[in-house]
Write a protein that holds these residues in place. Structure first.
Motif, PDB file in Angstrom:
ATOM      1  N   LEU A  15       0.839  -1.189   0.000  1.00 40.03           N
ATOM      2  CA  LEU A  15       0.000   0.000   0.000  1.00 40.03           C
ATOM      3  C   LEU A  15       0.878   1.244   0.000  1.00 40.03           C
ATOM      4  CD1 LEU A  15      -3.040   0.550   0.292  1.00 40.03           C
ATOM      5  CD2 LEU A  15      -2.713   0.686   2.747  1.00 40.03           C
ATOM      6  N   ALA A  16       1.850   1.252   0.896  1.00 36.23           N
ATOM      7  CA  ALA A  16       2.757   2.394   0.990  1.00 36.23           C
ATOM      8  C   ALA A  16       3.650   2.479  -0.246  1.00 36.23           C
ATOM      9  CB  ALA A  16       3.605   2.290   2.250  1.00 36.23           C
ATOM     10  N   VAL A  17       4.163   1.323  -0.689  1.00 40.72           N
ATOM     11  CA  VAL A  17       5.082   1.338  -1.833  1.00 40.72           C
ATOM     12  C   VAL A  17       4.406   1.938  -3.069  1.00 40.72           C
ATOM     13  CG1 VAL A  17       6.244  -0.176  -3.501  1.00 40.72           C
ATOM     14  CG2 VAL A  17       6.619  -0.482  -1.045  1.00 40.72           C
ATOM     15  N   GLY A  18       3.175   1.543  -3.329  1.00 39.61           N
ATOM     16  CA  GLY A  18       2.457   2.096  -4.475  1.00 39.61           C
ATOM     17  C   GLY A  18       2.404   3.606  -4.400  1.00 39.61           C
ATOM     18  N   ASN A  19       2.184   4.120  -3.209  1.00 36.87           N
ATOM     19  CA  ASN A  19       2.068   5.570  -3.052  1.00 36.87           C
ATOM     20  C   ASN A  19       3.431   6.263  -3.032  1.00 36.87           C
ATOM     21  OD1 ASN A  19      -0.900   6.228  -2.803  1.00 36.87           O
ATOM     22  ND2 ASN A  19      -0.710   4.497  -1.396  1.00 36.87           N
ATOM     23  N   MET A  20       4.474   5.541  -2.622  1.00 42.49           N
ATOM     24  CA  MET A  20       5.828   6.080  -2.770  1.00 42.49           C
ATOM     25  C   MET A  20       6.148   6.251  -4.251  1.00 42.49           C
ATOM     26  SD  MET A  20       7.885   3.846   0.057  1.00 42.49           S
ATOM     27  CE  MET A  20       7.425   3.928   1.798  1.00 42.49           C
ATOM     28  N   ILE A  21       5.664   5.296  -5.040  1.00 34.84           N
ATOM     29  CA  ILE A  21       5.869   5.370  -6.494  1.00 34.84           C
ATOM     30  C   ILE A  21       5.215   6.646  -7.031  1.00 34.84           C
ATOM     31  CG2 ILE A  21       5.270   4.284  -8.707  1.00 34.84           C
ATOM     32  CD1 ILE A  21       7.362   2.649  -7.332  1.00 34.84           C
ATOM     33  N   PHE A  22       4.018   6.944  -6.534  1.00 30.57           N
ATOM     34  CA  PHE A  22       3.341   8.186  -6.969  1.00 30.57           C
ATOM     35  C   PHE A  22       4.220   9.389  -6.654  1.00 30.57           C
ATOM     36  CE2 PHE A  22      -0.885  10.341  -7.814  1.00 30.57           C
ATOM     37  CZ  PHE A  22      -0.422  11.638  -7.665  1.00 30.57           C
ATOM     38  N   GLY A  23       4.658   9.480  -5.397  1.00 30.28           N
ATOM     39  CA  GLY A  23       5.459  10.635  -4.981  1.00 30.28           C
ATOM     40  C   GLY A  23       6.722  10.776  -5.802  1.00 30.28           C
ATOM     41  N   ALA A  24       7.401   9.648  -6.018  1.00 30.87           N
ATOM     42  CA  ALA A  24       8.659   9.679  -6.764  1.00 30.87           C
ATOM     43  C   ALA A  24       8.405  10.034  -8.228  1.00 30.87           C
ATOM     44  CB  ALA A  24       9.354   8.326  -6.654  1.00 30.87           C
ATOM     45  N   ALA A  25       7.392   9.411  -8.825  1.00 35.36           N
ATOM     46  CA  ALA A  25       7.090   9.667 -10.236  1.00 35.36           C
ATOM     47  C   ALA A  25       6.701  11.119 -10.446  1.00 35.36           C
ATOM     48  CB  ALA A  25       5.967   8.738 -10.705  1.00 35.36           C
ATOM     49  N   ALA A  26       6.036  11.706  -9.456  1.00 39.50           N
ATOM     50  CA  ALA A  26       5.570  13.090  -9.584  1.00 39.50           C
ATOM     51  C   ALA A  26       6.734  14.074  -9.719  1.00 39.50           C
ATOM     52  CB  ALA A  26       4.699  13.468  -8.381  1.00 39.50           C
ATOM     53  N   THR A  27       7.917  13.702  -9.225  1.00 37.98           N
ATOM     54  CA  THR A  27       9.064  14.599  -9.357  1.00 37.98           C
ATOM     55  C   THR A  27       9.677  14.540 -10.752  1.00 37.98           C
ATOM     56  OG1 THR A  27      10.749  12.975  -8.710  1.00 37.98           O
ATOM     57  CG2 THR A  27       9.666  14.187  -6.926  1.00 37.98           C
ATOM     58  N   GLY A  28       9.208  13.588 -11.583  1.00 40.00           N
ATOM     59  CA  GLY A  28       9.735  13.445 -12.933  1.00 40.00           C
ATOM     60  C   GLY A  28      10.826  12.404 -13.044  1.00 40.00           C
ATOM     61  N   ARG A  54      12.380   8.583 -13.042  1.00 39.18           N
ATOM     62  CA  ARG A  54      11.872   7.259 -13.422  1.00 39.18           C
ATOM     63  C   ARG A  54      11.909   6.325 -12.221  1.00 39.18           C
ATOM     64  NH1 ARG A  54      13.850   5.718 -19.519  1.00 39.18           N
ATOM     65  NH2 ARG A  54      12.235   6.968 -20.529  1.00 39.18           N
ATOM     66  N   VAL A  55      10.854   5.542 -12.071  1.00 36.45           N
ATOM     67  CA  VAL A  55      10.717   4.744 -10.861  1.00 36.45           C
ATOM     68  C   VAL A  55       9.902   3.491 -11.170  1.00 36.45           C
ATOM     69  CG1 VAL A  55       8.665   6.047 -10.176  1.00 36.45           C
ATOM     70  CG2 VAL A  55       9.988   4.851  -8.430  1.00 36.45           C
ATOM     71  N   PHE A  56      10.182   2.427 -10.408  1.00 37.93           N
ATOM     72  CA  PHE A  56       9.390   1.213 -10.606  1.00 37.93           C
ATOM     73  C   PHE A  56       9.325   0.383  -9.337  1.00 37.93           C
ATOM     74  CE2 PHE A  56      12.322  -2.542 -11.243  1.00 37.93           C
ATOM     75  CZ  PHE A  56      13.511  -1.873 -10.984  1.00 37.93           C
ATOM     76  N   PRO A 104       3.977   8.713 -15.142  1.00 35.25           N
ATOM     77  CA  PRO A 104       4.617   7.510 -15.660  1.00 35.25           C
ATOM     78  C   PRO A 104       5.216   6.672 -14.536  1.00 35.25           C
ATOM     79  CG  PRO A 104       6.046   9.411 -15.994  1.00 35.25           C
ATOM     80  CD  PRO A 104       4.832   9.902 -15.239  1.00 35.25           C
ATOM     81  N   ALA A 105       4.965   5.383 -14.549  1.00 34.45           N
ATOM     82  CA  ALA A 105       5.567   4.488 -13.562  1.00 34.45           C
ATOM     83  C   ALA A 105       5.464   3.069 -14.108  1.00 34.45           C
ATOM     84  CB  ALA A 105       4.845   4.578 -12.219  1.00 34.45           C
ATOM     85  N   VAL A 106       6.376   2.220 -13.690  1.00 32.89           N
ATOM     86  CA  VAL A 106       6.384   0.842 -14.181  1.00 32.89           C
ATOM     87  C   VAL A 106       6.176  -0.123 -13.012  1.00 32.89           C
ATOM     88  CG1 VAL A 106       7.753  -0.953 -15.319  1.00 32.89           C
ATOM     89  CG2 VAL A 106       7.812   1.408 -16.171  1.00 32.89           C
ATOM     90  N   PHE A 107       5.237  -1.026 -13.201  1.00 35.81           N
ATOM     91  CA  PHE A 107       4.946  -2.069 -12.223  1.00 35.81           C
ATOM     92  C   PHE A 107       5.183  -3.416 -12.900  1.00 35.81           C
ATOM     93  CE2 PHE A 107       2.683   0.415  -8.969  1.00 35.81           C
ATOM     94  CZ  PHE A 107       2.438   1.586  -9.672  1.00 35.81           C
ATOM     95  N   ALA A 108       5.828  -4.336 -12.214  1.00 36.89           N
ATOM     96  CA  ALA A 108       5.913  -5.696 -12.734  1.00 36.89           C
ATOM     97  C   ALA A 108       5.179  -6.613 -11.768  1.00 36.89           C
ATOM     98  CB  ALA A 108       7.358  -6.140 -12.897  1.00 36.89           C
ATOM     99  N   ASN A 109       4.282  -7.417 -12.326  1.00 37.40           N
ATOM    100  CA  ASN A 109       3.508  -8.368 -11.526  1.00 37.40           C
ATOM    101  C   ASN A 109       3.922  -9.781 -11.913  1.00 37.40           C
ATOM    102  OD1 ASN A 109       1.626  -9.855 -10.111  1.00 37.40           O
ATOM    103  ND2 ASN A 109      -0.178  -9.010 -11.128  1.00 37.40           N
ATOM    104  N   ILE A 110       4.578 -10.470 -10.990  1.00 33.48           N
ATOM    105  CA  ILE A 110       4.920 -11.881 -11.213  1.00 33.48           C
ATOM    106  C   ILE A 110       3.773 -12.670 -10.585  1.00 33.48           C
ATOM    107  CG2 ILE A 110       6.628 -13.696 -10.807  1.00 33.48           C
ATOM    108  CD1 ILE A 110       7.597 -11.385 -12.623  1.00 33.48           C
ATOM    109  N   VAL A 111       2.833 -13.033 -11.447  1.00 31.28           N
ATOM    110  CA  VAL A 111       1.513 -13.482 -10.988  1.00 31.28           C
ATOM    111  C   VAL A 111       1.562 -14.861 -10.331  1.00 31.28           C
ATOM    112  CG1 VAL A 111      -0.859 -13.926 -11.703  1.00 31.28           C
ATOM    113  CG2 VAL A 111       0.493 -12.159 -12.864  1.00 31.28           C
ATOM    114  N   ARG A 112       0.844 -14.978  -9.200  1.00 32.49           N
ATOM    115  CA  ARG A 112       0.649 -16.265  -8.534  1.00 32.49           C
ATOM    116  C   ARG A 112      -0.842 -16.546  -8.432  1.00 32.49           C
ATOM    117  NH1 ARG A 112       2.487 -15.013  -2.330  1.00 32.49           N
ATOM    118  NH2 ARG A 112       0.552 -15.930  -1.607  1.00 32.49           N
ATOM    119  N   GLY A 113      -1.162 -17.758  -8.058  1.00 34.59           N
ATOM    120  CA  GLY A 113      -2.572 -18.156  -8.032  1.00 34.59           C
ATOM    121  C   GLY A 113      -3.366 -17.469  -6.933  1.00 34.59           C
ATOM    122  N   GLY A 114      -4.600 -17.090  -7.219  1.00 35.10           N
ATOM    123  CA  GLY A 114      -5.519 -16.515  -6.259  1.00 35.10           C
ATOM    124  C   GLY A 114      -6.835 -17.235  -6.369  1.00 35.10           C
TER     125      GLY A 114
END
Lengths: 180, 349, 254
Positions: free
Chosen positions: B57-70, B72-74, B98-108
């Motif tokens: 939850l926090a990491v996603g929002n850290m990505i927002f903050g970092a990306a907002a400065t211009g 590159r972040v992932f 702009p931001a990059v997320f990688a999802n290494i998908v597991r079963g749900g």
């Protein structure tokens, strides 16, 4: 031609490493390769295994239900993988820890006293290298000279470790040759 | 650069480094923790920033903050973690960052399992978070392709000021294959005039997804969809494998599943039966026209997935009755075998 | 006419925009906004400051502050500010958060940002109630205080005691500047400005994380006049939320 092998044992026997050695050497030889581990809770204590595919064309499925080869280092791995080997295939068995032989008549089998060999050369943790030598010698999945080159590169920084490992590897290769 | 044998997870981390990215936030989760472990060592070597946050939850929002400065972040995560990031992804899409997320998908669903799955197709392609938005979703089927897509993902994120997701199943993350890091040709990118990095010599910028005036919010959403239509025109990626006139069956499959289908197709070919594979690489935008074209004249189309049937809806939307569309899936971390897929195809012949 | 005698003695800080307030009569957000703007001006950091707004009454703070601004998700401002400072340590970042945002939904983010010693500043406005959503109970609502979700008064047997955030965060071992001030009187407003100035200085000098908890009034949702509100804050809140420094980087060892 596509060749598939499952390496299996318990955690800490160096199963993942010898799988990677085969994959690396295969790659250096110009083959297409895939190394796929078992992962997660499976790794904790129970059997660990990895699958290596070496092929002369792009590899489709990295998941192999029925490999041509299996290298098994403990009894649970023998029980799990021995029945899965394709007819005409090969099983390399760590006879130091596995006191049974395959009853299958449609596969080749090779027993390797891997732990004894490793202890004899002062590197008890290198039983996997004896298994690797015997497997490569018998299957020809990669060239044994190229494997030696890789091992030299891998352990080159520690001369004594390298020399002992080379002896263990040679002994494994020898078992493959002598039982032919 | 010579080929290296690398685990998918590590290769994804190295690809970002090779693409010049120096900012990575993460939270551990199987089966992608090796990305974090790799970058914890690698980022300091290249003067980069590595931070393990307290939650996805926090990491996603850290990505927002970092990306907002211009900058590159992932981040990288796996299904349950990506669910927790949906809040941030929605905000990032709404605020056009702009931001990059990688999802290494597991079963749900839920905690599910840790083995490979493709059951986050809907989540990544159809929304996941709240509101009208889309991500550019790219699905590699080899470690090399994961590297290649990762290396262009940052350019694409900047091009569209939009989140980009690399979606690979656990297998892509865990297996080792030879890889080469080839710098993609540079993309012409617009200057980041929107970045919040101090208002020296200009008026302050506001980066937000809040528009209380309904007409202004509607306008923002329309702007987003102009962008998404541009993606549909410019970013459709797919592979045609053995697709030709005389195909009896067309398989549509992506990621690891597509590799398994290639093995099946080779076996059918040896028996003189012609089966084609259309492999979407971009899941959004989905290669609708390519699927439709490949489905022309076949007896049936089969969508093969590690899900209970998610992409098949987009396949149906693309085929539009040109042929009956069937589905075969295994879930929970069970990977379909070539033998099982063969049986399914034989039913359709 | 002797015009030369005229002298500007009060003006809008450069870090503040010329905007008409949307806050309710008697609300102290405007006062706190202005203090932050004055501090930014005095420190000469306007062109390298990035603010992060909360969800709550001050969600529209970016309409008032003349600096770059991000609008965060509810409670996540500390994560946003972490992102900013980690990738651009040269920028000055502050979060402006209310009690619902910081002490309820954002509890995880604030604790971990403070514990990591993130070099940003938090202005934490505690008015013991959710304002924007219409006067619901906050984690800082006083025992017995009536809100729309505790119409019979906050029952601490069911809902726990009000959270003293400044004290809670001060319990962390990581070095920080954590203080509590109030804006219910001119004297306290002067003290608040001193505290916020000090908090930003710690950030500029890359010393530590800094948080200023500002006790604030909400006449609308408290159902009191401004004057009554100031009195209620003084008599009810301050005894429970004592003012003063809770932790300073000079005395952070525990």
């Amino acid at each position: 031609m596509q060749k598939e092998v499952t390496f299996a044992g318990f955690g800490g026997q160096g199963i993942m490493s010898i799988g990677q050695f085969v994959a690396y050497t295969g790659m250096e030889e110009g083959s297409e390769v895939v190394w796929l581990p078992s992962y997660g809770p499976e790794m904790r204590g129970g059997t660990a295994y990895c699958t290596v595919v070496v092929s002369d064309r792009p590899i489709g499925s990295p998941i192999i239900q029925n490999p041509q080869y299996a290298v098994v280092m403990n009894r649970p791995s023998f029980d799990k993988f021995e029945p899965t080997i394709k007819p005409g295939g090969l099983i390399v068995i760590n006879s130091s820890l596995i006191d049974v032989k395959s009853r299958r008549t449609d596969i080749d089998q090779l027993g390797v006293p891997a732990n004894e060999i490793a202890i004899k050369h002062g590197l008890p943790r290198s039983a996997n290298i004896a298994m690797l030598g015997a497997f490569v010698g018998r299957s020809g999945i990669i060239k044994s000279n190229n494997l030696k080159k890789f091992i030299e590169k891998k352990f080159g920084s520690r001369r004594e470790v390298l020399e002992s490992n080379m002896k263990i590897l040679e002994e494994g290769l020898g078992i493959a040759e002598n039982s032919q | 650069m010579a080929k290296k044998l690398m685990k998918g997870n590590e290769a994804i981390g190295e690809a970002a480094i090779q693409a010049g990215v120096r900012n990575y936030f993460c939270y551990p989760i199987t089966p992608q923790s090796e990305v974090a472990e790799y970058l914890a060592k690698r980022m300091p070597e290249v003067g980069g920033m590595f931070l393990q946050g307290e939650s996805e939850l926090a990491v996603g929002n850290m990505i927002f903050g970092a990306a907002a400065t211009g900058e590159r972040v992932f981040t990288t995560s796996s299904s349950p973690g990506i669910s927790l990031m949906q809040e941030a992804i929605s905000y990032i899409a709404g605020a056009q960052l702009p931001a990059v997320f990688a999802n290494i998908v597991r079963g749900g669903p839920g905690l599910g399992g840790i083995l490979p799955a493709q059951s986050d197709y809907f989540q990544s392609v159809k929304g996941g978070g709240h509101g009208d938005y889309k991500m550019l979703v790219l699905a590699p089927s080899t470690v090399q392709e994961a590297v290649d897509l990762m290396m262009i993902a940052f350019d694409l994120a900047d091009k569209y000021t939009n989140p980009v997701m690399i979606i690979g199943d656990g297998m892509i993350g865990q297996m080792m294959e030879p890889v080469e890091f080839k710098k993609p040709p540079p993309m012409a990118l617009p200057p980041k005039k929107w970045a919040a990095n101090g208002c020296k010599g200009r008026d302050p910028v506001i980066i937000r997804s809040l528009f209380l005036d309904p007409l202004r919010l509607e306008q923002n959403n329309r702007e987003l969809f102009v962008k998404y239509r541009r993606m549909q025109a410019e970013e459709v990626r797919f592979e045609r494998y053995n697709v030709e006139k005389g195909n009896k069956v067309l398989i549509v499959a992506y990621g690891t599943t597509a590799r398994i289908c290639k093995t099946v197709i080779a076996d059918f070919k040896a028996r003189g039966i012609n089966v084609g594979l259309l492999r979407p690489i971009s899941l959004y935008p989905f290669p609708m026209a390519a699927v439709a074209e490949a489905a022309e004249g076949v007896k049936a189309v089969l969508s093969v997935e590690m899900s209970m049937g998610q992409m098949v809806e987009d396949v149906e939307r693309s085929v539009l009755g040109r042929a009956p569309v069937g589905f075969f899936g295994r879930v929970g971390g069970v990977v379909p075998t070539p033998e099982e897929i063969t049986v399914e195809i034989e039913k359709l012949l | 006419m002797e015009r030369t005698a005229e002298k500007v003695v009060f003006t809008r800080p450069e870090a503040m925009k010329n905007a008409v307030t949307h806050y309710c009569p008697g609300c102290t957000h405007g006062v706190i906004h202005r203090i932050v703007a004055e501090v930014i001006d005095e420190l000469g950091i306007r062109d390298k400051t990035v603010g992060v707004g909360p969800v709550g009454c001050s969600v529209l703070i970016y309409n008032y502050m003349n600096v770059d601004f991000l609008e965060a998700a509810h409670g996540r401002a500390p994560a946003f500010a972490t992102g900013i400072k980690r990738v651009r340590p040269d920028l000055i970042a502050f979060t402006y958060q209310g009690d619902g945002d910081l002490a309820s939904i954002g509890m995880g983010e604030i604790v971990h940002a403070a514990n990591r010693g993130e070099k940003f500043t938090t202005i934490f406005v505690n008015n013991a109630i959710y304002g924007m959503t219409g006067g619901q109970m906050a984690p800082t609502t006083m025992p017995g205080q009536v809100t729309t979700t505790c119409p019979l008064g906050r029952n601490t047997k069911d809902t726990g005691e009000p959270i003293r955030m400044a004290e809670l965060l001060s319990a962390l071992k990581t070095s920080a500047f954590i203080t509590r001030v109030s804006v219910h009187s001119p004297r306290h407003i002067v003290e608040t400005k001193k505290a916020i100035l000090r908090a930003f200085r710690y950030q500029i000098d890359k010393v530590c994380y800094s948080l200023v908890e500002v006790l604030s009034i909400c006449p609308t949702n408290w159902g009191l006049t401004t004057k009554e509100s100031a009195k209620w804050l003084e008599e009810t809140m301050i005894p429970y939320y004592p003012l003063g420094d809770k932790k300073t980087p000079e005395h952070s060892q525990r």
